[in-house]
Write a protein that holds these residues in place. Structure first.
Motif, PDB file in Angstrom:
ATOM      1  N   ALA A   1       0.723  -1.218  -0.059  1.00  0.00           N
ATOM      2  CA  ALA A   1       0.125  -0.019   0.052  1.00  0.00           C
ATOM      3  C   ALA A   1       0.995   1.263  -0.024  1.00  0.00           C
ATOM      4  N   TYR A   2       2.112   1.321  -0.713  1.00  0.00           N
ATOM      5  CA  TYR A   2       2.609   2.734  -0.690  1.00  0.00           C
ATOM      6  C   TYR A   2       2.153   2.991  -2.263  1.00  0.00           C
ATOM      7  N   LYS A   3       2.683   4.303  -2.428  1.00  0.00           N
ATOM      8  CA  LYS A   3       2.369   5.091  -3.401  1.00  0.00           C
ATOM      9  C   LYS A   3       2.909   4.146  -4.704  1.00  0.00           C
TER      10      LYS A   3
ATOM     11  N   ARG B   1      11.712  10.950  -5.396  1.00  0.00           N
ATOM     12  CA  ARG B   1      12.262  11.786  -4.368  1.00  0.00           C
ATOM     13  C   ARG B   1      12.417  11.010  -3.029  1.00  0.00           C
ATOM     14  N   GLY B   2      13.011  11.868  -2.109  1.00  0.00           N
ATOM     15  CA  GLY B   2      13.303  11.093  -0.660  1.00  0.00           C
ATOM     16  C   GLY B   2      14.832  10.729  -0.673  1.00  0.00           C
ATOM     17  N   ARG B   3      15.795  11.302  -1.393  1.00  0.00           N
ATOM     18  CA  ARG B   3      16.943  10.801  -1.316  1.00  0.00           C
ATOM     19  C   ARG B   3      17.778  11.213   0.053  1.00  0.00           C
ATOM     20  N   THR B   4      18.443  10.262   0.615  1.00  0.00           N
ATOM     21  CA  THR B   4      19.262  10.481   1.825  1.00  0.00           C
ATOM     22  C   THR B   4      20.636  10.148   1.978  1.00  0.00           C
ATOM     23  N   ASN B   5      21.366  10.742   2.667  1.00  0.00           N
ATOM     24  CA  ASN B   5      22.943  10.214   2.971  1.00  0.00           C
ATOM     25  C   ASN B   5      23.198   9.357   4.065  1.00  0.00           C
ATOM     26  N   SER B   6      22.033   9.068   4.972  1.00  0.00           N
ATOM     27  CA  SER B   6      22.100   8.407   6.114  1.00  0.00           C
ATOM     28  C   SER B   6      21.035   7.299   5.967  1.00  0.00           C
ATOM     29  N   PRO B   7      21.207   6.115   5.301  1.00  0.00           N
ATOM     30  CA  PRO B   7      20.062   5.344   5.100  1.00  0.00           C
ATOM     31  C   PRO B   7      19.817   4.546   6.349  1.00  0.00           C
ATOM     32  N   ARG B   8      18.488   4.150   6.288  1.00  0.00           N
ATOM     33  CA  ARG B   8      17.964   3.294   7.444  1.00  0.00           C
ATOM     34  C   ARG B   8      17.469   1.981   6.967  1.00  0.00           C
ATOM     35  N   ARG B   9      17.362   0.959   7.652  1.00  0.00           N
ATOM     36  CA  ARG B   9      16.838  -0.460   7.306  1.00  0.00           C
ATOM     37  C   ARG B   9      15.682  -0.118   6.723  1.00  0.00           C
ATOM     38  N   GLY B  10      15.078  -0.394   5.631  1.00  0.00           N
ATOM     39  CA  GLY B  10      14.017  -0.381   4.864  1.00  0.00           C
ATOM     40  C   GLY B  10      14.131   0.563   3.595  1.00  0.00           C
ATOM     41  N   ASP B  11      15.074   1.463   3.543  1.00  0.00           N
ATOM     42  CA  ASP B  11      15.331   2.333   2.584  1.00  0.00           C
ATOM     43  C   ASP B  11      15.463   1.734   1.204  1.00  0.00           C
ATOM     44  N   ILE B  12      15.157   2.287   0.211  1.00  0.00           N
ATOM     45  CA  ILE B  12      15.550   1.719  -0.876  1.00  0.00           C
ATOM     46  C   ILE B  12      17.201   2.184  -1.426  1.00  0.00           C
ATOM     47  N   VAL B  13      17.904   1.236  -2.083  1.00  0.00           N
ATOM     48  CA  VAL B  13      19.052   1.498  -2.512  1.00  0.00           C
ATOM     49  C   VAL B  13      19.179   1.155  -3.975  1.00  0.00           C
ATOM     50  N   VAL B  14      19.869   2.091  -4.788  1.00  0.00           N
ATOM     51  CA  VAL B  14      19.910   2.191  -6.178  1.00  0.00           C
ATOM     52  C   VAL B  14      21.318   2.329  -6.461  1.00  0.00           C
TER      53      VAL B  14
ATOM     54  N   LEU C   1      17.128   6.010  -0.865  1.00  0.00           N
ATOM     55  CA  LEU C   1      15.923   6.870  -1.106  1.00  0.00           C
ATOM     56  C   LEU C   1      14.863   6.303   0.237  1.00  0.00           C
ATOM     57  N   ARG C   2      14.302   7.313   1.001  1.00  0.00           N
ATOM     58  CA  ARG C   2      13.683   7.020   2.223  1.00  0.00           C
ATOM     59  C   ARG C   2      12.045   6.383   1.516  1.00  0.00           C
ATOM     60  N   THR C   3      12.080   5.093   2.027  1.00  0.00           N
ATOM     61  CA  THR C   3      10.738   4.344   1.726  1.00  0.00           C
ATOM     62  C   THR C   3       9.629   5.002   2.251  1.00  0.00           C
ATOM     63  N   THR C   4       9.779   5.901   3.489  1.00  0.00           N
ATOM     64  CA  THR C   4       8.622   6.475   4.111  1.00  0.00           C
ATOM     65  C   THR C   4       8.098   7.370   3.094  1.00  0.00           C
ATOM     66  N   ASP C   5       9.075   7.980   2.267  1.00  0.00           N
ATOM     67  CA  ASP C   5       8.438   9.196   1.539  1.00  0.00           C
ATOM     68  C   ASP C   5       7.201   8.565   0.547  1.00  0.00           C
ATOM     69  N   LEU C   6       7.356   7.256   0.350  1.00  0.00           N
ATOM     70  CA  LEU C   6       6.521   6.769  -0.583  1.00  0.00           C
ATOM     71  C   LEU C   6       5.219   6.310   0.037  1.00  0.00           C
TER      72      LEU C   6
END
Length: 163
Positions: A61-63, A78-91, A147-152
């Protein structure tokens, strides 16, 4: 993703349902392309990491992710981050031109290696859904972004629930 990574069911030829099959398309992997606008491939040698991630995002149920089977399509979210957390997308980018790549979910660090869970990751002789430690940088594979998954996540409803 964890469910698929732990899946041990196999077909009549002892080929895992969470992995590519030698002689024909695995119907489970084939169904991941339903979460994309990409024409479903007719051959079993197509890359499917982005299709799997889009499928997972849709089921949770994410966007909508990118609706593309190309890992590079995630580079523009969107949602780029330089401090990834568990569950973030890595490209990732791959190859000399950087046009190809890989995409998955960041699990954590193992020394200097990224732990990534995703689809179409080689483990042993097969490409499957698994958690894999990826050296950074590894030959030509380089991290493009996190990318922060929470942004989706869709916004919470501002109204009250009614029964």
């Amino acid at each position: 993703m964890q469910y698929f990574a732990s899946l041990r069911d196999v077909n009549d030829q002892c080929e895992a349902y969470n992995a590519g099959w030698a002689g024909r398309w695995n119907p489970v992997i084939h169904s991941f392309f339903d979460a994309t606008d990409t024409e479903i491939p007719s051959k079993d040698n197509s890359y499917w990491c982005a299709a799997f991630l889009n499928w997972c995002l849709e089921r949770c149920a994410y966007k909508p992710g990118t609706r593309s089977s190309s890992s590079s399509s995630f580079r523009g979210l969107r949602g780029r981050t330089n401090s990834p957390r568990r569950g973030d997308i890595v490209v990732f980018r791959d190859g000399p031109s950087g046009c190809q790549g890989h995409v998955g979910i960041f699990v954590g660090m193992q020394g200097t290696q990224l732990l990534v869970i995703g689809g179409n990751q080689k483990k042993g002789e097969h490409y499957s859904v698994n958690t894999k430690a990826l050296p950074v940088p590894r030959s030509s594979l380089r991290v493009h972004s996190f990318l922060r998954t929470t942004d989706l996540r869709p916004p919470l409803s501002s109204g009250r629930c009614s029964a």
